[in-house]
Write a protein that holds these residues in place. Structure first.
Motif, PDB file in Angstrom:
ATOM      1  N   PHE A  17       0.764  -1.215   0.028  1.00 49.43           N
ATOM      2  CA  PHE A  17       0.110   0.032  -0.034  1.00 49.43           C
ATOM      3  C   PHE A  17       0.692   1.209   0.132  1.00 49.43           C
ATOM      4  O   PHE A  17       0.173   2.486   0.145  1.00 49.43           O
ATOM      5  CB  PHE A  17      -0.986   0.121   1.108  1.00 49.43           C
ATOM      6  N   GLY A  18       2.124   1.202  -0.071  1.00 42.99           N
ATOM      7  CA  GLY A  18       3.031   2.258  -0.088  1.00 42.99           C
ATOM      8  C   GLY A  18       3.288   2.880   1.257  1.00 42.99           C
ATOM      9  O   GLY A  18       3.740   2.198   2.240  1.00 42.99           O
ATOM     10  N   PRO A  19       3.028   4.364   1.255  1.00 45.21           N
ATOM     11  CA  PRO A  19       3.234   4.798   2.646  1.00 45.21           C
ATOM     12  C   PRO A  19       2.258   4.178   3.697  1.00 45.21           C
ATOM     13  O   PRO A  19       1.256   3.706   3.433  1.00 45.21           O
ATOM     14  CB  PRO A  19       2.905   6.473   2.500  1.00 45.21           C
ATOM     15  N   GLU A  20       2.866   4.155   5.119  1.00 41.66           N
ATOM     16  CA  GLU A  20       2.103   3.418   5.996  1.00 41.66           C
ATOM     17  C   GLU A  20       0.613   4.184   6.139  1.00 41.66           C
ATOM     18  O   GLU A  20       0.698   5.438   6.184  1.00 41.66           O
ATOM     19  CB  GLU A  20       3.043   3.585   7.392  1.00 41.66           C
ATOM     20  N   ARG A  21      -0.300   3.502   6.347  1.00 46.76           N
ATOM     21  CA  ARG A  21      -1.662   3.822   6.814  1.00 46.76           C
ATOM     22  C   ARG A  21      -2.517   2.853   7.566  1.00 46.76           C
ATOM     23  O   ARG A  21      -2.143   1.479   7.492  1.00 46.76           O
ATOM     24  CB  ARG A  21      -2.328   4.279   5.431  1.00 46.76           C
ATOM     25  N   GLU A  22      -3.583   3.190   7.848  1.00 51.28           N
ATOM     26  CA  GLU A  22      -4.698   2.232   8.512  1.00 51.28           C
ATOM     27  C   GLU A  22      -5.012   1.348   7.131  1.00 51.28           C
ATOM     28  O   GLU A  22      -5.425   2.163   5.986  1.00 51.28           O
ATOM     29  CB  GLU A  22      -5.898   2.710   9.178  1.00 51.28           C
ATOM     30  N   VAL A  23      -5.036   0.237   7.275  1.00 57.68           N
ATOM     31  CA  VAL A  23      -5.471  -0.754   6.193  1.00 57.68           C
ATOM     32  C   VAL A  23      -7.071  -1.588   6.674  1.00 57.68           C
ATOM     33  O   VAL A  23      -6.849  -1.992   7.430  1.00 57.68           O
ATOM     34  CB  VAL A  23      -4.530  -1.588   5.764  1.00 57.68           C
ATOM     35  N   SER A  24      -7.798  -1.649   5.769  1.00 61.48           N
ATOM     36  CA  SER A  24      -9.078  -2.545   6.014  1.00 61.48           C
ATOM     37  C   SER A  24      -9.139  -3.494   4.714  1.00 61.48           C
ATOM     38  O   SER A  24      -9.136  -3.050   3.818  1.00 61.48           O
ATOM     39  CB  SER A  24     -10.304  -1.457   5.905  1.00 61.48           C
ATOM     40  N   MET A  25      -9.406  -4.655   5.083  1.00 63.69           N
ATOM     41  CA  MET A  25      -9.427  -5.676   4.180  1.00 63.69           C
ATOM     42  C   MET A  25     -10.774  -6.366   4.600  1.00 63.69           C
ATOM     43  O   MET A  25     -11.497  -6.380   5.503  1.00 63.69           O
ATOM     44  CB  MET A  25      -8.315  -6.792   4.592  1.00 63.69           C
ATOM     45  N   TRP A  26     -11.390  -7.322   3.652  1.00 64.15           N
ATOM     46  CA  TRP A  26     -12.494  -7.971   3.789  1.00 64.15           C
ATOM     47  C   TRP A  26     -12.491  -9.230   2.904  1.00 64.15           C
ATOM     48  O   TRP A  26     -11.738  -9.381   2.224  1.00 64.15           O
ATOM     49  CB  TRP A  26     -13.729  -7.071   3.524  1.00 64.15           C
ATOM     50  N   MET A  27     -13.467 -10.023   3.223  1.00 60.81           N
ATOM     51  CA  MET A  27     -13.499 -11.511   2.431  1.00 60.81           C
ATOM     52  C   MET A  27     -14.620 -11.520   1.421  1.00 60.81           C
ATOM     53  O   MET A  27     -14.750 -12.740   0.984  1.00 60.81           O
ATOM     54  CB  MET A  27     -13.529 -12.433   3.571  1.00 60.81           C
ATOM     55  N   LYS A  28     -15.028 -10.457   0.992  1.00 59.09           N
ATOM     56  CA  LYS A  28     -16.132 -10.554  -0.275  1.00 59.09           C
ATOM     57  C   LYS A  28     -15.358 -11.309  -1.135  1.00 59.09           C
ATOM     58  O   LYS A  28     -14.415 -11.192  -1.969  1.00 59.09           O
ATOM     59  CB  LYS A  28     -16.333  -8.964  -0.508  1.00 59.09           C
ATOM     60  N   ASN A  29     -16.366 -12.227  -1.911  1.00 59.00           N
ATOM     61  CA  ASN A  29     -16.255 -13.269  -2.848  1.00 59.00           C
ATOM     62  C   ASN A  29     -14.647 -13.885  -2.587  1.00 59.00           C
ATOM     63  O   ASN A  29     -14.206 -14.608  -3.730  1.00 59.00           O
ATOM     64  CB  ASN A  29     -15.884 -12.420  -4.077  1.00 59.00           C
ATOM     65  N   THR A  30     -14.042 -13.927  -1.512  1.00 57.23           N
ATOM     66  CA  THR A  30     -13.098 -14.759  -1.257  1.00 57.23           C
ATOM     67  C   THR A  30     -13.692 -16.157  -0.610  1.00 57.23           C
ATOM     68  O   THR A  30     -14.177 -16.313   0.362  1.00 57.23           O
ATOM     69  CB  THR A  30     -12.140 -14.017  -0.233  1.00 57.23           C
ATOM     70  N   LEU A  31     -13.195 -17.236  -1.399  1.00 59.19           N
ATOM     71  CA  LEU A  31     -13.969 -18.601  -0.976  1.00 59.19           C
ATOM     72  C   LEU A  31     -12.919 -19.374  -0.002  1.00 59.19           C
ATOM     73  O   LEU A  31     -13.616 -20.305   0.486  1.00 59.19           O
ATOM     74  CB  LEU A  31     -13.978 -19.409  -2.125  1.00 59.19           C
ATOM     75  N   GLY A  41      -7.592 -17.055  10.386  1.00 58.93           N
ATOM     76  CA  GLY A  41      -8.569 -17.864  10.147  1.00 58.93           C
ATOM     77  C   GLY A  41      -9.782 -16.730   9.654  1.00 58.93           C
ATOM     78  O   GLY A  41     -10.769 -17.037  10.246  1.00 58.93           O
ATOM     79  N   THR A  42      -9.593 -15.824   8.866  1.00 57.06           N
ATOM     80  CA  THR A  42     -10.707 -14.895   8.510  1.00 57.06           C
ATOM     81  C   THR A  42     -11.954 -15.731   7.645  1.00 57.06           C
ATOM     82  O   THR A  42     -11.621 -16.862   7.137  1.00 57.06           O
ATOM     83  CB  THR A  42     -10.210 -13.771   7.376  1.00 57.06           C
ATOM     84  N   GLU A  43     -13.161 -15.220   7.976  1.00 52.27           N
ATOM     85  CA  GLU A  43     -14.186 -15.992   7.639  1.00 52.27           C
ATOM     86  C   GLU A  43     -14.546 -15.673   5.924  1.00 52.27           C
ATOM     87  O   GLU A  43     -14.522 -14.608   5.365  1.00 52.27           O
ATOM     88  CB  GLU A  43     -15.575 -15.394   8.113  1.00 52.27           C
ATOM     89  N   PRO A  44     -14.486 -16.861   5.145  1.00 55.52           N
ATOM     90  CA  PRO A  44     -14.912 -16.722   3.496  1.00 55.52           C
ATOM     91  C   PRO A  44     -15.960 -15.904   3.444  1.00 55.52           C
ATOM     92  O   PRO A  44     -17.103 -16.167   4.215  1.00 55.52           O
ATOM     93  CB  PRO A  44     -15.005 -18.139   3.177  1.00 55.52           C
ATOM     94  N   LEU A  45     -16.314 -15.079   2.388  1.00 55.87           N
ATOM     95  CA  LEU A  45     -17.355 -14.516   1.900  1.00 55.87           C
ATOM     96  C   LEU A  45     -17.807 -13.499   2.882  1.00 55.87           C
ATOM     97  O   LEU A  45     -18.890 -12.662   2.601  1.00 55.87           O
ATOM     98  CB  LEU A  45     -18.551 -15.406   1.564  1.00 55.87           C
ATOM     99  N   SER A  46     -17.280 -13.109   3.859  1.00 58.37           N
ATOM    100  CA  SER A  46     -17.624 -12.107   4.935  1.00 58.37           C
ATOM    101  C   SER A  46     -17.435 -10.813   4.335  1.00 58.37           C
ATOM    102  O   SER A  46     -16.283 -10.499   3.745  1.00 58.37           O
ATOM    103  CB  SER A  46     -17.063 -12.353   6.024  1.00 58.37           C
ATOM    104  N   LEU A  47     -18.294  -9.833   4.975  1.00 59.94           N
ATOM    105  CA  LEU A  47     -18.366  -8.604   4.692  1.00 59.94           C
ATOM    106  C   LEU A  47     -17.566  -7.862   5.613  1.00 59.94           C
ATOM    107  O   LEU A  47     -17.606  -6.462   5.617  1.00 59.94           O
ATOM    108  CB  LEU A  47     -19.541  -7.830   4.111  1.00 59.94           C
ATOM    109  N   ASP A  48     -17.328  -8.571   6.698  1.00 61.89           N
ATOM    110  CA  ASP A  48     -16.664  -7.660   7.776  1.00 61.89           C
ATOM    111  C   ASP A  48     -15.345  -7.233   7.596  1.00 61.89           C
ATOM    112  O   ASP A  48     -14.526  -7.646   6.927  1.00 61.89           O
ATOM    113  CB  ASP A  48     -16.591  -8.643   9.202  1.00 61.89           C
TER     114      ASP A  48
END
Length: 193
Positions: A113-127, A147-154
């Motif tokens: 992501f280049g310069p350091e920053r707060e990063v938010s990820m999600w599991m949308k469409n990740t099986l 152990g992130t939850e597949p298909l989660s929008l969290d």
């Protein structure tokens, strides 16, 4: 005399009309010159803008060519090597590991992501379930989301400023002893020696 007077008026009218035509042509030339000048300025601004965009993107593309396709994580249990796909562009980062049915052993995706920053990820469409390793600019592991939850929008957040995220198959962090404080070696961190 009347004929001469009328001819004089006719000549004067013709001169007036030709003068008006010449003035109109001169005005048209001025208008066209101004329009061409405006068009040239717009084109110059467009070219300058394109140059700036390409100049800004150049370090990223040069960096992408030079970047390693592997990372080594220095854990308390020893060095752990993984092959990685790089997610450097916003399109690559938006897609990530979506729509994959599996992830090979010791394989992952490194998001820069280049310069350091707060990063938010999600599991949308990740099986598949993933472990997300959030990494500081110096290569130090900031946190591991296991152990992130597949298909989660969290949202799975970095919980602090980071430069990169390494996504691995769920269970990899535990299996290879990856934890906060470990060092990830890769060219984006400048610590490959």
């Amino acid at each position: 005399m009347g004929t001469r007077g009328q001819g004089s008026r006719t000549v004067s009218a013709a001169r007036f009309q030709s003068g008006a035509v010449l003035a109109a042509i001169g005005g048209y030339r001025t208008l066209m010159t101004n329009a061409l000048h405006l068009h040239a300025c717009r084109m110059l601004a467009l070219v300058a803008g394109l140059f700036l965009v390409l100049a800004a993107a150049a370090p990223l593309s040069v960096h992408a060519k030079d970047a390693d396709k592997s990372v080594v994580i220095m854990t308390q249990d020893g060095a752990q090597a993984f092959s990685v796909e790089l997610a450097l562009t916003s399109q690559q980062q938006a897609r990530g590991l979506m729509f994959r049915n599996s992830l090979p052993e010791r394989h992952g995706m490194l998001f820069d992501f280049g310069p350091e920053r707060e990063v938010s990820m999600w599991m949308k469409n990740t099986l598949i379930s993933l472990d997300m390793v959030f990494i500081n600019a110096d290569g130090t592991v900031h946190r591991v989301a296991r152990g992130t939850e597949p298909l989660s929008l969290d949202i799975v957040g970095s919980q602090g400023r980071v430069r990169a995220v390494l996504e691995l198959a769920a269970g990899s962090a535990e299996k290879y002893g990856i934890r906060k404080g470990d060092t990830v070696r890769h060219s984006i961190f400048g610590n490959t020696q």
